[in-house]
Scaffold this motif. Sequence first.
Motif, PDB file in Angstrom:
ATOM      1  N   PHE A 178       0.789  -1.207  -0.092  1.00  0.00           N
ATOM      2  CA  PHE A 178       0.223   0.013   0.013  1.00  0.00           C
ATOM      3  C   PHE A 178       1.039   1.105  -0.038  1.00  0.00           C
ATOM      4  O   PHE A 178       0.710   2.109  -0.774  1.00  0.00           O
ATOM      5  CB  PHE A 178      -0.995  -0.151   1.188  1.00  0.00           C
ATOM      6  CG  PHE A 178      -1.867   1.288   1.376  1.00  0.00           C
ATOM      7  CD1 PHE A 178      -2.918   1.383   0.396  1.00  0.00           C
ATOM      8  CD2 PHE A 178      -1.534   2.153   2.384  1.00  0.00           C
ATOM      9  CE1 PHE A 178      -3.627   2.495   0.513  1.00  0.00           C
ATOM     10  CE2 PHE A 178      -2.483   3.284   2.328  1.00  0.00           C
ATOM     11  CZ  PHE A 178      -3.519   3.286   1.406  1.00  0.00           C
ATOM     12  N   ILE A 179       1.947   0.997   0.785  1.00  0.00           N
ATOM     13  CA  ILE A 179       2.766   2.256   0.703  1.00  0.00           C
ATOM     14  C   ILE A 179       3.565   2.610  -0.467  1.00  0.00           C
ATOM     15  O   ILE A 179       3.674   3.616  -0.868  1.00  0.00           O
ATOM     16  CB  ILE A 179       3.909   2.202   1.928  1.00  0.00           C
ATOM     17  CG1 ILE A 179       3.146   2.657   3.453  1.00  0.00           C
ATOM     18  CG2 ILE A 179       4.967   3.395   1.960  1.00  0.00           C
ATOM     19  CD1 ILE A 179       3.988   2.088   4.601  1.00  0.00           C
ATOM     20  N   PHE A 180       3.942   1.562  -0.866  1.00  0.00           N
ATOM     21  CA  PHE A 180       4.819   1.435  -2.135  1.00  0.00           C
ATOM     22  C   PHE A 180       3.765   2.078  -3.303  1.00  0.00           C
ATOM     23  O   PHE A 180       4.199   2.962  -4.191  1.00  0.00           O
ATOM     24  CB  PHE A 180       5.233   0.247  -2.796  1.00  0.00           C
ATOM     25  CG  PHE A 180       5.865   0.088  -3.967  1.00  0.00           C
ATOM     26  CD1 PHE A 180       7.391   0.534  -4.130  1.00  0.00           C
ATOM     27  CD2 PHE A 180       5.346  -0.498  -5.158  1.00  0.00           C
ATOM     28  CE1 PHE A 180       7.933   0.519  -5.109  1.00  0.00           C
ATOM     29  CE2 PHE A 180       5.879  -0.652  -6.361  1.00  0.00           C
ATOM     30  CZ  PHE A 180       7.320  -0.105  -6.236  1.00  0.00           C
ATOM     31  N   PHE A 181       2.586   1.333  -3.551  1.00  0.00           N
ATOM     32  CA  PHE A 181       1.707   1.943  -4.693  1.00  0.00           C
ATOM     33  C   PHE A 181       1.088   3.113  -4.609  1.00  0.00           C
ATOM     34  O   PHE A 181       0.642   3.830  -5.341  1.00  0.00           O
ATOM     35  CB  PHE A 181       0.643   0.721  -4.832  1.00  0.00           C
ATOM     36  CG  PHE A 181       1.238  -0.412  -5.468  1.00  0.00           C
ATOM     37  CD1 PHE A 181       1.959  -0.343  -6.588  1.00  0.00           C
ATOM     38  CD2 PHE A 181       1.360  -1.576  -4.914  1.00  0.00           C
ATOM     39  CE1 PHE A 181       2.189  -1.589  -7.246  1.00  0.00           C
ATOM     40  CE2 PHE A 181       1.609  -2.823  -5.400  1.00  0.00           C
ATOM     41  CZ  PHE A 181       2.212  -2.757  -6.676  1.00  0.00           C
ATOM     42  N   THR A 182       1.475   3.754  -3.191  1.00  0.00           N
ATOM     43  CA  THR A 182       0.668   5.034  -3.157  1.00  0.00           C
ATOM     44  C   THR A 182       1.828   6.142  -3.044  1.00  0.00           C
ATOM     45  O   THR A 182       1.784   7.169  -2.690  1.00  0.00           O
ATOM     46  CB  THR A 182      -0.019   5.409  -1.970  1.00  0.00           C
ATOM     47  OG1 THR A 182       0.910   5.019  -0.560  1.00  0.00           O
ATOM     48  CG2 THR A 182      -1.266   4.550  -2.007  1.00  0.00           C
ATOM     49  N   ILE A 183       3.203   5.608  -3.573  1.00  0.00           N
ATOM     50  CA  ILE A 183       4.201   6.548  -3.479  1.00  0.00           C
ATOM     51  C   ILE A 183       4.415   6.934  -2.328  1.00  0.00           C
ATOM     52  O   ILE A 183       5.233   8.129  -2.277  1.00  0.00           O
ATOM     53  CB  ILE A 183       4.142   7.267  -4.842  1.00  0.00           C
ATOM     54  CG1 ILE A 183       3.692   6.847  -5.991  1.00  0.00           C
ATOM     55  CG2 ILE A 183       5.521   8.103  -5.026  1.00  0.00           C
ATOM     56  CD1 ILE A 183       3.273   7.732  -7.058  1.00  0.00           C
TER      57      ILE A 183
END
Length: 117
Positions: A68-73
């Motif tokens: 989630f953190i990765f895909f929301t930059i």
Amino acid sequence: MYIDTKTERVLAMILHLSGFLNGMLPLVVPLVIWLLKKDDSFFIKEHGRAAINFQLSVIVLGIGAVFFIFFTIGIGAFLVAPLAIVFGLLYIYFIVMATITASNGQLYKYPITWEFI
């Protein structure tokens, strides 16, 4: 092979308290004890299943949070960080409650846990 009640309780407590270890040990320790003793004791079998399922659920949630953190930059970290604090406190509470319940000779089912095994 018969396991006496006191040994069952101590092993069940170790199953749950291993959640405070680092790395993969919170999953490995209960898995090893469960695999070795599940046929000897229903009590160990059920506490082992509960501890393993809880640790697997924590791992899945952690991986989901990272994605989630990765895909929301990185923006998702502002949401995940406070939730991680709350979840960390609940993690400690659930393990302590499971350990106390095991020491009293009762079965415990972790809330918010998926049944993997």
